[in-house]
Design a protein around this motif. Structure first.
Motif, mmCIF file in Angstrom:
data_model
loop_
_atom_site.group_PDB
_atom_site.id
_atom_site.type_symbol
_atom_site.label_atom_id
_atom_site.label_comp_id
_atom_site.label_asym_id
_atom_site.label_seq_id
_atom_site.Cartn_x
_atom_site.Cartn_y
_atom_site.Cartn_z
ATOM 1 N N ASN A 1 0.845 -1.196 0.000
ATOM 2 C CA ASN A 1 0.000 0.000 0.000
ATOM 3 C C ASN A 1 0.880 1.245 0.000
ATOM 4 N N ILE A 2 0.646 2.093 -0.992
ATOM 5 C CA ILE A 2 1.355 3.368 -1.115
ATOM 6 C C ILE A 2 0.327 4.455 -0.803
ATOM 7 N N GLY A 3 0.633 5.339 0.121
ATOM 8 C CA GLY A 3 -0.306 6.390 0.504
ATOM 9 C C GLY A 3 -0.489 7.445 -0.576
ATOM 10 N N SER A 4 -1.216 8.484 -0.250
ATOM 11 C CA SER A 4 -1.433 9.620 -1.154
ATOM 12 C C SER A 4 -0.318 10.646 -0.986
ATOM 13 N N ASP A 5 -0.143 11.489 -1.989
ATOM 14 C CA ASP A 5 0.852 12.576 -1.972
ATOM 15 C C ASP A 5 2.268 12.047 -1.763
ATOM 16 N N VAL A 6 2.583 10.936 -2.422
ATOM 17 C CA VAL A 6 3.888 10.284 -2.269
ATOM 18 C C VAL A 6 4.751 10.551 -3.496
ATOM 19 N N ILE A 7 6.044 10.786 -3.258
ATOM 20 C CA ILE A 7 7.037 10.906 -4.329
ATOM 21 C C ILE A 7 8.009 9.751 -4.177
ATOM 22 N N ILE A 8 8.108 8.923 -5.218
ATOM 23 C CA ILE A 8 9.062 7.821 -5.227
ATOM 24 C C ILE A 8 10.146 8.198 -6.224
ATOM 25 N N GLY A 9 11.352 8.405 -5.730
ATOM 26 C CA GLY A 9 12.451 8.912 -6.540
ATOM 27 C C GLY A 9 12.949 7.924 -7.579
ATOM 28 N N ALA A 10 13.799 8.432 -8.465
ATOM 29 C CA ALA A 10 14.360 7.626 -9.546
ATOM 30 C C ALA A 10 15.111 6.420 -8.992
ATOM 31 N N ASN A 11 14.855 5.266 -9.600
ATOM 32 C CA ASN A 11 15.523 3.993 -9.289
ATOM 33 C C ASN A 11 15.265 3.468 -7.880
ATOM 34 N N ALA A 12 14.295 4.029 -7.165
ATOM 35 C CA ALA A 12 13.938 3.497 -5.846
ATOM 36 C C ALA A 12 13.212 2.159 -6.040
ATOM 37 N N VAL A 13 13.421 1.243 -5.117
ATOM 38 C CA VAL A 13 12.732 -0.052 -5.135
ATOM 39 C C VAL A 13 11.936 -0.155 -3.841
ATOM 40 N N VAL A 14 10.620 -0.137 -3.967
ATOM 41 C CA VAL A 14 9.736 -0.107 -2.810
ATOM 42 C C VAL A 14 9.097 -1.475 -2.627
ATOM 43 N N VAL A 15 9.289 -2.071 -1.439
ATOM 44 C CA VAL A 15 8.780 -3.420 -1.182
ATOM 45 C C VAL A 15 7.885 -3.482 0.057
ATOM 46 N N THR A 16 7.701 -2.362 0.766
ATOM 47 C CA THR A 16 6.798 -2.330 1.919
ATOM 48 C C THR A 16 5.915 -1.097 1.836
ATOM 49 N N ASP A 17 4.916 -1.035 2.709
ATOM 50 C CA ASP A 17 3.952 0.061 2.706
ATOM 51 C C ASP A 17 4.634 1.410 2.920
ATOM 52 N N ILE A 18 4.033 2.448 2.309
ATOM 53 C CA ILE A 18 4.557 3.814 2.405
ATOM 54 C C ILE A 18 3.443 4.711 2.944
ATOM 55 N N PRO A 19 3.748 5.569 3.947
ATOM 56 C CA PRO A 19 2.709 6.452 4.500
ATOM 57 C C PRO A 19 2.398 7.623 3.567
ATOM 58 N N ASP A 20 1.282 8.289 3.824
ATOM 59 C CA ASP A 20 0.900 9.487 3.072
ATOM 60 C C ASP A 20 2.000 10.547 3.180
ATOM 61 N N GLY A 21 2.201 11.283 2.085
ATOM 62 C CA GLY A 21 3.108 12.423 2.090
ATOM 63 C C GLY A 21 4.583 12.102 2.098
ATOM 64 N N ALA A 22 4.944 10.840 1.893
ATOM 65 C CA ALA A 22 6.357 10.445 1.997
ATOM 66 C C ALA A 22 7.126 10.724 0.717
ATOM 67 N N THR A 23 8.415 10.972 0.883
ATOM 68 C CA THR A 23 9.366 11.003 -0.223
ATOM 69 C C THR A 23 10.293 9.819 -0.018
ATOM 70 N N VAL A 24 10.395 8.961 -1.044
ATOM 71 C CA VAL A 24 11.134 7.699 -0.935
ATOM 72 C C VAL A 24 12.284 7.699 -1.928
ATOM 73 N N VAL A 25 13.478 7.278 -1.473
ATOM 74 C CA VAL A 25 14.644 7.167 -2.354
ATOM 75 C C VAL A 25 15.389 5.871 -2.040
ATOM 76 N N GLY A 26 16.235 5.444 -2.978
ATOM 77 C CA GLY A 26 17.176 4.354 -2.723
ATOM 78 C C GLY A 26 16.664 2.962 -3.009
ATOM 79 N N ASN A 27 17.626 2.011 -2.895
ATOM 80 C CA ASN A 27 17.350 0.587 -3.092
ATOM 81 C C ASN A 27 18.038 -0.178 -1.968
ATOM 82 N N PRO A 28 17.311 -0.717 -1.005
ATOM 83 C CA PRO A 28 15.854 -0.665 -0.902
ATOM 84 C C PRO A 28 15.378 0.739 -0.546
ATOM 85 N N GLY A 29 14.150 1.033 -0.953
ATOM 86 C CA GLY A 29 13.606 2.373 -0.740
ATOM 87 C C GLY A 29 13.519 2.734 0.730
#
Length: 196
Positions: free
Chosen positions: A151-179
């Motif tokens: 589950n990915i929340g609302s208002d989320v930014i997932i950066g270039a080449n990030a790998v997301v494998v678990t839930d992300i809260p609303d409003g998050a900015t995610v980077v990296g591998n693993p994200g």
């Protein structure tokens, strides 16, 4: 049919507003006619509707036609966008090339996806969920991956080449591998959970 038309109008509006203010209506229309990624979005909306039409005669034929249209669009644009994916209004595919949507994903409004980004995996999630669930106003950067029924929340930014494998809260900015979440609604992520 009403939902199909309103969702498509929102999609087209995002492409229309993507051009600088100085570009005339004529040139906006001319350029949009040759945007293969926009063609993929239009064909997806049409296929989504066609596969849900219940006709006593010819219903299966419409389903086959939708499948062929999807495959032709995929070959031309590089955007794999199955009619089974549930996507809210305002879908924006930034460019063509190697973009994949999970066939069982559920995506909210104003979703933006960059080149070479995709959703993958058949890992069963909560309540038997097989694809990711993504909120409204989400940006998936170039080369980013969403893996599994998360589950990915609302208002989320997932950066270039990030790998997301678990839930992300609303409003998050995610980077990296693993994200990993680096901030939430502009504030540094201070909770102990820094890996996604």
């Amino acid at each position: 049919m009403k939902r199909y038309g309103s969702y498509l109008r929102e999609d087209l509006g995002r492409y229309w507003r993507a051009y600088p203010e100085g570009v005339s209506a004529f040139w906006r229309i001319a350029m949009m006619l040759f945007q293969w990624e926009l063609h993929a979005v239009v064909i997806y909306r049409l296929n989504f509707h066609l596969t849900r039409v219940r006709l006593p005669i010819g219903g299966k034929l419409l389903g086959y036609l939708a499948f062929v249209m999807q495959k032709l669009s995929e070959a031309r644009s590089g955007v794999r966008l199955p009619a089974s994916t549930l996507i809210g209004p305002g879908l924006f595919v930034m460019h063509t090339g190697s973009i994949g949507f999970h066939p069982l994903a559920r995506i909210g409004a104003n979703f933006t996806i960059a080149p070479d980004a995709s959703m993958a995996g058949k890992i069963r999630g909560p309540q038997g969920q097989l694809g990711p669930t993504i909120g409204d106003n989400v940006f998936l950067g170039a080369g980013a991956r969403i893996v599994g029924a998360i589950n990915i929340g609302s208002d989320v930014i997932i950066g270039a080449n990030a790998v997301v494998v678990t839930d992300i809260p609303d409003g998050a900015t995610v980077v990296g591998n693993p994200g990993r979440v680096i901030r939430v609604y502009g504030q540094p992520w201070t909770e102990g959970r820094d890996q996604c």
